[in-house]
Motif scaffolding. Structure first.
Motif, PDB file in Angstrom:
ATOM      1  N   SER A 276       0.858  -1.190   0.000  1.00 29.36           N
ATOM      2  CA  SER A 276       0.000   0.000   0.000  1.00 29.36           C
ATOM      3  C   SER A 276       0.895   1.242   0.000  1.00 29.36           C
ATOM      4  O   SER A 276       2.018   1.211   0.516  1.00 29.36           O
ATOM      5  CB  SER A 276      -0.906   0.005   1.222  1.00 29.36           C
ATOM      6  OG  SER A 276      -0.264   0.640   2.300  1.00 29.36           O
ATOM      7  N   MET A 277       0.403   2.309  -0.598  1.00 34.07           N
ATOM      8  CA  MET A 277       1.211   3.523  -0.697  1.00 34.07           C
ATOM      9  C   MET A 277       1.479   4.122   0.683  1.00 34.07           C
ATOM     10  O   MET A 277       2.505   4.732   0.917  1.00 34.07           O
ATOM     11  CB  MET A 277       0.512   4.555  -1.586  1.00 34.07           C
ATOM     12  CG  MET A 277       0.533   4.195  -3.061  1.00 34.07           C
ATOM     13  SD  MET A 277       2.202   4.031  -3.718  1.00 34.07           S
ATOM     14  CE  MET A 277       2.215   2.304  -4.167  1.00 34.07           C
ATOM     15  N   TRP A 278       0.550   3.959   1.644  1.00 34.15           N
ATOM     16  CA  TRP A 278       0.758   4.496   2.993  1.00 34.15           C
ATOM     17  C   TRP A 278       2.003   3.909   3.617  1.00 34.15           C
ATOM     18  O   TRP A 278       2.729   4.577   4.346  1.00 34.15           O
ATOM     19  CB  TRP A 278      -0.443   4.184   3.891  1.00 34.15           C
ATOM     20  CG  TRP A 278      -1.654   4.954   3.505  1.00 34.15           C
ATOM     21  CD1 TRP A 278      -2.837   4.456   3.060  1.00 34.15           C
ATOM     22  CD2 TRP A 278      -1.806   6.379   3.514  1.00 34.15           C
ATOM     23  NE1 TRP A 278      -3.711   5.470   2.779  1.00 34.15           N
ATOM     24  CE2 TRP A 278      -3.099   6.665   3.051  1.00 34.15           C
ATOM     25  CE3 TRP A 278      -0.959   7.434   3.864  1.00 34.15           C
ATOM     26  CZ2 TRP A 278      -3.588   7.953   2.928  1.00 34.15           C
ATOM     27  CZ3 TRP A 278      -1.439   8.724   3.739  1.00 34.15           C
ATOM     28  CH2 TRP A 278      -2.742   8.973   3.276  1.00 34.15           C
ATOM     29  N   TRP A 281       5.086   5.912   2.917  1.00 36.63           N
ATOM     30  CA  TRP A 281       5.013   7.372   3.068  1.00 36.63           C
ATOM     31  C   TRP A 281       6.369   7.998   3.349  1.00 36.63           C
ATOM     32  O   TRP A 281       6.655   9.108   2.923  1.00 36.63           O
ATOM     33  CB  TRP A 281       4.004   7.739   4.164  1.00 36.63           C
ATOM     34  CG  TRP A 281       4.471   7.421   5.561  1.00 36.63           C
ATOM     35  CD1 TRP A 281       4.288   6.256   6.230  1.00 36.63           C
ATOM     36  CD2 TRP A 281       5.200   8.278   6.433  1.00 36.63           C
ATOM     37  NE1 TRP A 281       4.855   6.320   7.474  1.00 36.63           N
ATOM     38  CE2 TRP A 281       5.429   7.558   7.627  1.00 36.63           C
ATOM     39  CE3 TRP A 281       5.690   9.586   6.330  1.00 36.63           C
ATOM     40  CZ2 TRP A 281       6.124   8.096   8.701  1.00 36.63           C
ATOM     41  CZ3 TRP A 281       6.383  10.124   7.407  1.00 36.63           C
ATOM     42  CH2 TRP A 281       6.599   9.376   8.585  1.00 36.63           C
ATOM     43  N   PHE A 284       8.127   8.883   0.140  1.00 35.00           N
ATOM     44  CA  PHE A 284       7.595  10.092  -0.492  1.00 35.00           C
ATOM     45  C   PHE A 284       7.978  11.331   0.311  1.00 35.00           C
ATOM     46  O   PHE A 284       8.328  12.362  -0.247  1.00 35.00           O
ATOM     47  CB  PHE A 284       6.075   9.989  -0.640  1.00 35.00           C
ATOM     48  CG  PHE A 284       5.646   8.995  -1.674  1.00 35.00           C
ATOM     49  CD1 PHE A 284       5.912   9.233  -3.017  1.00 35.00           C
ATOM     50  CD2 PHE A 284       5.000   7.823  -1.317  1.00 35.00           C
ATOM     51  CE1 PHE A 284       5.530   8.319  -3.984  1.00 35.00           C
ATOM     52  CE2 PHE A 284       4.618   6.905  -2.280  1.00 35.00           C
ATOM     53  CZ  PHE A 284       4.883   7.152  -3.610  1.00 35.00           C
ATOM     54  N   LEU A 443       9.690   8.069  -6.331  1.00 37.99           N
ATOM     55  CA  LEU A 443       8.580   7.461  -7.056  1.00 37.99           C
ATOM     56  C   LEU A 443       9.050   6.184  -7.746  1.00 37.99           C
ATOM     57  O   LEU A 443       8.390   5.136  -7.690  1.00 37.99           O
ATOM     58  CB  LEU A 443       8.034   8.479  -8.077  1.00 37.99           C
ATOM     59  CG  LEU A 443       7.523   8.005  -9.426  1.00 37.99           C
ATOM     60  CD1 LEU A 443       6.190   7.307  -9.263  1.00 37.99           C
ATOM     61  CD2 LEU A 443       7.367   9.181 -10.362  1.00 37.99           C
ATOM     62  N   ALA A 455       0.097   3.592  -9.122  1.00 36.54           N
ATOM     63  CA  ALA A 455      -0.209   4.217  -7.828  1.00 36.54           C
ATOM     64  C   ALA A 455       0.867   5.208  -7.376  1.00 36.54           C
ATOM     65  O   ALA A 455       0.545   6.336  -6.998  1.00 36.54           O
ATOM     66  CB  ALA A 455      -0.447   3.143  -6.767  1.00 36.54           C
ATOM     67  N   PRO A 456       2.163   4.835  -7.443  1.00 37.20           N
ATOM     68  CA  PRO A 456       3.186   5.802  -7.022  1.00 37.20           C
ATOM     69  C   PRO A 456       3.193   7.061  -7.894  1.00 37.20           C
ATOM     70  O   PRO A 456       3.426   8.161  -7.391  1.00 37.20           O
ATOM     71  CB  PRO A 456       4.497   5.028  -7.183  1.00 37.20           C
ATOM     72  CG  PRO A 456       4.115   3.594  -7.179  1.00 37.20           C
ATOM     73  CD  PRO A 456       2.750   3.528  -7.783  1.00 37.20           C
ATOM     74  N   VAL A 459       0.484   9.275  -6.582  1.00 37.18           N
ATOM     75  CA  VAL A 459       0.861   9.910  -5.316  1.00 37.18           C
ATOM     76  C   VAL A 459       1.825  11.068  -5.577  1.00 37.18           C
ATOM     77  O   VAL A 459       1.641  12.182  -5.067  1.00 37.18           O
ATOM     78  CB  VAL A 459       1.507   8.878  -4.362  1.00 37.18           C
ATOM     79  CG1 VAL A 459       2.071   9.576  -3.135  1.00 37.18           C
ATOM     80  CG2 VAL A 459       0.491   7.828  -3.967  1.00 37.18           C
ATOM     81  N   ALA A 460       2.840  10.818  -6.423  1.00 40.33           N
ATOM     82  CA  ALA A 460       3.831  11.859  -6.697  1.00 40.33           C
ATOM     83  C   ALA A 460       3.166  13.055  -7.374  1.00 40.33           C
ATOM     84  O   ALA A 460       3.474  14.215  -7.074  1.00 40.33           O
ATOM     85  CB  ALA A 460       4.944  11.298  -7.585  1.00 40.33           C
ATOM     86  N   VAL A 462       0.054  14.097  -7.086  1.00 42.55           N
ATOM     87  CA  VAL A 462      -0.704  14.860  -6.082  1.00 42.55           C
ATOM     88  C   VAL A 462       0.253  15.682  -5.214  1.00 42.55           C
ATOM     89  O   VAL A 462       0.014  16.854  -4.934  1.00 42.55           O
ATOM     90  CB  VAL A 462      -1.552  13.908  -5.209  1.00 42.55           C
ATOM     91  CG1 VAL A 462      -2.131  14.659  -4.016  1.00 42.55           C
ATOM     92  CG2 VAL A 462      -2.659  13.286  -6.044  1.00 42.55           C
ATOM     93  N   LEU A 463       1.371  15.066  -4.827  1.00 44.57           N
ATOM     94  CA  LEU A 463       2.328  15.778  -3.974  1.00 44.57           C
ATOM     95  C   LEU A 463       2.901  16.996  -4.693  1.00 44.57           C
ATOM     96  O   LEU A 463       3.011  18.078  -4.117  1.00 44.57           O
ATOM     97  CB  LEU A 463       3.453  14.828  -3.545  1.00 44.57           C
ATOM     98  CG  LEU A 463       3.043  13.787  -2.501  1.00 44.57           C
ATOM     99  CD1 LEU A 463       4.174  12.802  -2.261  1.00 44.57           C
ATOM    100  CD2 LEU A 463       2.636  14.457  -1.195  1.00 44.57           C
TER     101      LEU A 463
END
Lengths: 485, 247
Positions: A276-278, A281, A284, A443, A455-456, A459-460, A462-463
């Motif tokens: 999971s991406m969490w 964290w 990231f 990433l 998914a990564p 996330v990147a 959005v960041l």
């Protein structure tokens, strides 16, 4: 002035030439092993996206390169009696890293091809693997071996043996080269390619960790000499090569590769235990930290240098003016990517600059050229009457600039400067190519570790957006504060 | 009692082939109030701006308090310019600073006055031009007449030996001209040496010691306002005055 420009160009070119020649002639006498012993470290270059040979794990909150190649390198370092240091780079950049002495040796599942042998020396082969092709599970019945890919697109890592093999043995297929295996798998899943050629252990690692993928044997009968993996060294580093060969001999004699593979396998299951991406964290967060650090330092230096160049360009000193013009035009006329590589590898011939420093220097120097032009336009936008009023009051040229013109210019160009800072957050991502652990780099690390492609990226993305959007809000606040009329 | 403050010798200014000032030699004495009149393009502004070398002469000399300014370094000129206050047609206030900051800037930066002294002096000058309540306003909130009065106060803050006015009322709405001229008239009465380029003939008549009529790069005629306005000798002076006064 044109003459002057030409002169600068000639100077720049000859500097580069001298650098290149210097690099060739350094190795006249072989003291490579003595040098390694003297500095007490053996520096290994690798592209850690190639499990089980080299990949990243999070060990006690820290990123660590592990894998079969790392175990081999540890043994060589231990046999020589020095400490192993690992430097991460893109696969493409590894040989440049050797030539520019960024690293002492390259262990990255590299095959000693004839082309490579022209620029670097190799140890004896320490491992030979067969070549496989990764396909989507749904297509597993369509493809049986390399022959099945006629008129199809096939992916391989840029600059790798697999890319060469595709070119040589799959002449009816089209090759797509990407620098990361993770990106190739993404391309496969989105049907940009129908197959990805990789070494058996690597291919197996992906297939074992992703139920959507399947394995197809290439069916190539390959000469072990052109298929095996060896350690790359700077040309002429004979004593170091001999030391490595001795260690490889022991590894073969004691069948150590099998135990190395087991160790690597343990790390891989640890990596994929929670995808999971969490769970990632910290990766990231670290990436965001470095991206902000690089951007912040580059903004400060870019602003200071940019102001300096703008004043030089606007000033009356013709030499300074020409220097500033030449600099600005040259930097704006070349890609940031090349500048990053030039600072790291090019200047690296003379100075040992760490990747982070090199990245910051390159991005700062690049930003300075753009900031200089923004500031120049800001200064030009101030009516000449302001200068006349200031001078008639007895203010010197410098006081006029710092007290009267620049404060007004900054107000006028604030939005443009803000845009430059925001684009710096995004453009600084290019430093990941020399191994700076910014957000883009992380990433890719997460992609490699989790065998998840999209998914990564999300996330990147959005960041990055959160970073740029917050910055534009902050800048907008200051812009409103500066309005008096 | 009169001694020369500015001595102009053979002043020539060319822009390319265009001769704007053609061999002017004149003397400006301490306490003189000189009004320069003439048609547009006659070289009035160029002449005025040559006096503090905002325009660098092509040849000739500008002697100010015994020193020839032509050929001085920029650094040396800074020291001279602070003694020659200048007021511009477009006011040229610094829009990013308050009225008070506009006036305090040069005394603090150039004369190294401390903040308290500069503030006290600035407030005194604002009172003199009738704008003590505008100290904390930004220029953009002022009317043209108010801006020009601030500009005069700003120039006076350096305690200059001469004040140069470059068409100070030309950019103003008619109803604001009076308030600026009033400040200038008070200044003239206080004994300040002034050189004023203007189209305000009424002001010239009342306040000037001497009126210089400029035409085609030379001072074509000069004299007291009485002489120039009632008994001009030169044909071109008559021609100019008949056009201006007819309006």
């Amino acid at each position: 002035m044109k003459k002057l420009m030409r002169w600068f160009m000639a100077l720049a070119l000859s500097l580069v030439a001298i650098g290149a020649v210097g690099a060739q002639s350094v190795h006249a006498a072989d003291d490579s092993l003595a040098k390694v012993k003297a500095k007490g470290t053996l520096v290994m270059g690798t592209s850690p996206d190639y499990a089980p040979y080299e990949f990243l794990v999070n060990k006690n909150g820290k990123n660590q390169v592990v894998g079969i190649d790392v175990e081999i390198a540890k043994k060589i370092a231990a046999d020589i009696g020095v400490k192993l240091v690992i430097k991460q780079m893109d696969f493409d950049s590894l040989l440049v890293g050797l030539e520019t002495h960024k690293v002492d040796m390259v262990l990255s599942a590299m095959t000693p091809t004839a082309e490579r042998k022209q620029s670097v020396d190799f140890s004896q082969i320490y491992y030979t693997a067969s070549q496989d092709i990764i396909v989507n599970k749904a297509d597993a019945k369509v493809y049986h071996n390399a022959e099945s890919f006629v008129d199809k697109k096939v992916g391989a890592q840029t600059g790798s043996l697999q890319a060469d093999l595709v070119k040589k043995n799959m002449t009816d297929s089209k090759l797509l080269g990407l620098s990361k295996v993770t990106d190739l798998i993404l391309a496969l899943k989105s049907h940009k390619v129908e197959g990805v050629v990789a070494e058996e252990p690597v291919a197996k690692a992906y297939v074992d960790n992703d139920p959507q993928l399947a394995l197809v044997k290439s069916g190539w009968a390959l000469d072990p000499e052109e298929n095996g993996q060896a350690i790359g060294f700077t040309k002429g580093a004979d004593s170091l090569v001999a030391a490595a060969n001795q260690s490889i001999g022991e590894i073969k004699q004691q069948h150590l590769i099998a135990s190395y593979t087991k160790t690597a396998g343990k790390y891989m299951t640890q990596n994929t235990a929670n995808t999971s991406m969490w769970h990632y964290w910290q990766y990231f967060a670290k990436g965001v930290g470095y991206t902000l650090l690089i951007t912040a330092i580059s903004v400060v230096f870019g602003l200071v240098l940019g102001t300096l160049f703008a004043l030089m360009r606007l000033g009356h000193n013709r030499l300074f003016h020409s220097l500033a013009v030449a600099y600005i035009e040259f930097v704006r006329g070349t890609p940031l990517m090349i500048q990053v590589m030039f600072v790291y590898f090019g200047l690296g011939l003379f100075l040992d600059i760490p990747a982070l420093t090199a990245g910051v220097i390159a991005v700062s120097l690049n930003s300075a050229a753009y900031v200089a032009e923004i500031i120049r336009s800001g200064i030009d936008s101030i009516p000449v009457g302001q200068t006349e009023a200031a001078r008639s009051l007895g203010l010197s040229t410098r006081q006029t600039m710092t007290s009267v013109i620049l404060p007004q210019a900054v107000k006028n160009i604030w939005p443009a400067l803000g845009n430059e800072f925001i684009s710096l957050i995004k453009e600084s991502s290019i430093v990941s190519i020399i191994g700076v652990t910014d957000l883009i780099y992380q990433l890719k690390v997460v992609q490699t570790a989790t065998y998840k492609g999209v998914a990564p990226i999300f996330v990147a993305m959005v960041l990055y957006f959160v970073l740029t959007f917050s910055l534009s809000k902050v800048l907008g606040h200051f812009e409103r504060k500066m309005q008096h009329d | 009692m009169t001694k020369p403050l500015i001595q102009i010798n053979h002043l020539v200014k060319k822009f390319g082939d265009n001769v704007v000032l053609n061999d002017i030699s004149e003397t400006i004495n301490q306490g003189d109030v000189i009004v320069v009149i003439g048609a547009s393009g006659g070289g009035k502004s160029t002449f005025l701006r040559s006096l503090n070398l905002l325009n660098v002469p092509t040849s000739g000399e500008i002697e100010f308090e015994g020193t020839n300014l032509v050929g001085l370094s920029e650094k040396a000129l800074d020291g001279v310019r602070e003694k020659m206050g200048m007021v511009f047609q477009q006011f040229n206030l610094f829009p990013n600073m308050t009225v008070l900051a506009n006036i305090k800037l040069a005394p603090m930066k150039v004369k190294n006055n401390d903040d308290a002294a500069a503030t006290a002096k600035a407030k005194e000058l604002l009172a003199q031009v009738g704008l003590e309540d505008k100290a904390d306003a930004y220029p953009a909130s002022l009317s043209g007449g108010q801006m020009q009065r601030v500009a005069i106060a700003r120039a006076l803050a350096m305690e200059p030996d001469v004040m140069l006015f470059d068409e100070p009322t030309s950019a103003l709405d008619p109803e604001m001209v009076g308030e600026v001229l009033k400040v200038m008239q008070d200044l003239a009465k206080s004994g300040m040496t002034m050189v004023i380029v203007t189209h305000e003939m009424g002001f010239a008549r009342e306040a000037a010691d001497q009126v210089w009529f400029m035409d085609q790069g030379v001072i074509a005629e000069k004299g007291t306002p009485e002489q120039i306005f009632t008994a001009p000798k030169e044909a071109r002076t008559k021609d100019f005055l008949s056009k201006v006064l007819a309006q």
